[in-house]
Write a protein that holds these residues in place. Sequence first.
Motif: not given
Length: 364
Positions: A1-5, A130-149
């Motif tokens: 899937m695609k999203t803007r960030a 490859t794009v890396y994630r800040g603080t194991a999250t990377g939330a400056w984006a329209e969508h994030v895919v993360v574990t349910s935890k």
Amino acid sequence: MKTRAGLFRAVGEPLELVELDLAEPGRDDVVVRMAAVGICGTDLHQVKGEWQRPTPMVLGHEGAGVVEHVGADVATVAVGDEVVLSWAPSCGHCPDCARGRPAACVPLHRAIGNGTLVDGTTGMSVGGETVYRGTATGAWAEHVVVTSKVALPTGGAVPLRDAALLGCAALTGVGAVLFAARAEPGGVALVVGAGGVGQFVVQGARLAGAEAIVVADPVEARRDQALRLGATHAVHPDDLKEAMKEIAPVGADYAFDAVGFPETSATALRFTRSGGTTVMVGLPPTGLRLDLDPAEFLRREKFLTGTMYGSEDPAVALPILLDHVAAGRLELDSLLGETFPLERIDDAVKASLELPAGRVLIEP
């Protein structure tokens, strides 16, 4: 899937809006449509070059949004749930997670340093890079895919703009008082730094029943904000010595460094009474060290400790904070500052670097 960030490539370069490719969510993953994301001091360390982590990177971890997809094995949230992101999900295996402290998880911090998720992947790319994630999250984006935890439900108890602050600043600041210092009613609290986290330390001290709350910050607007939130005194750091002579001649029972520089930590420790507790809350730039006088601990029997993410499991602490919000004891909305759309991510970061009184938000 695609999203803007919003993408950070290098110190001194403007952040840019890009279209990311996201890995498809797994059976225990969720897709969250971000509604609001705060700009935290942790993000600014990277922007200013005070931390060295791989790039290009999507920063941001303090956020809230709505679940749009759940994997087949997810039972904790459902599509449509409003959630706060926790950047410290338990790995479920290490000793720190076993004792209920996922924010101290060694695999997590290794991942944060490497710009990945705990499993070593990023699940993000742009143009095959490859794009890396800040603080194991990377939330400056329209969508994030993360574990349910990572996705902690709020039950719709607070507006999503307000809920973003719960994801980091509130859990860290309030937790520093309630869970790290375990402050008791009637004491004197000193808060060095009244930025986003410091303002929640002030509220934590008020919740703990502090008799006096002294704030030191060089920015007048932040001092004024601290007074509105419950501080009894707010002074410029240059005036702290004289203020403490009058307010608490023997020192504070609890002192909190919400900045993270050696100088501010030393200030907090200096004005802690004999037998009192100093808590280091703010994160320092890489490589800085404290110069400590053993007499502070031997002759004066002071306690110096640190706190990471409020010294409690976010899944445990969040419902406690939501109860305080519902009862009107914890303020969120008044701590919000200027808001920017994702298209203006670079302007948002610049505004945050100017040390505003309120938390700068991005609304993707």
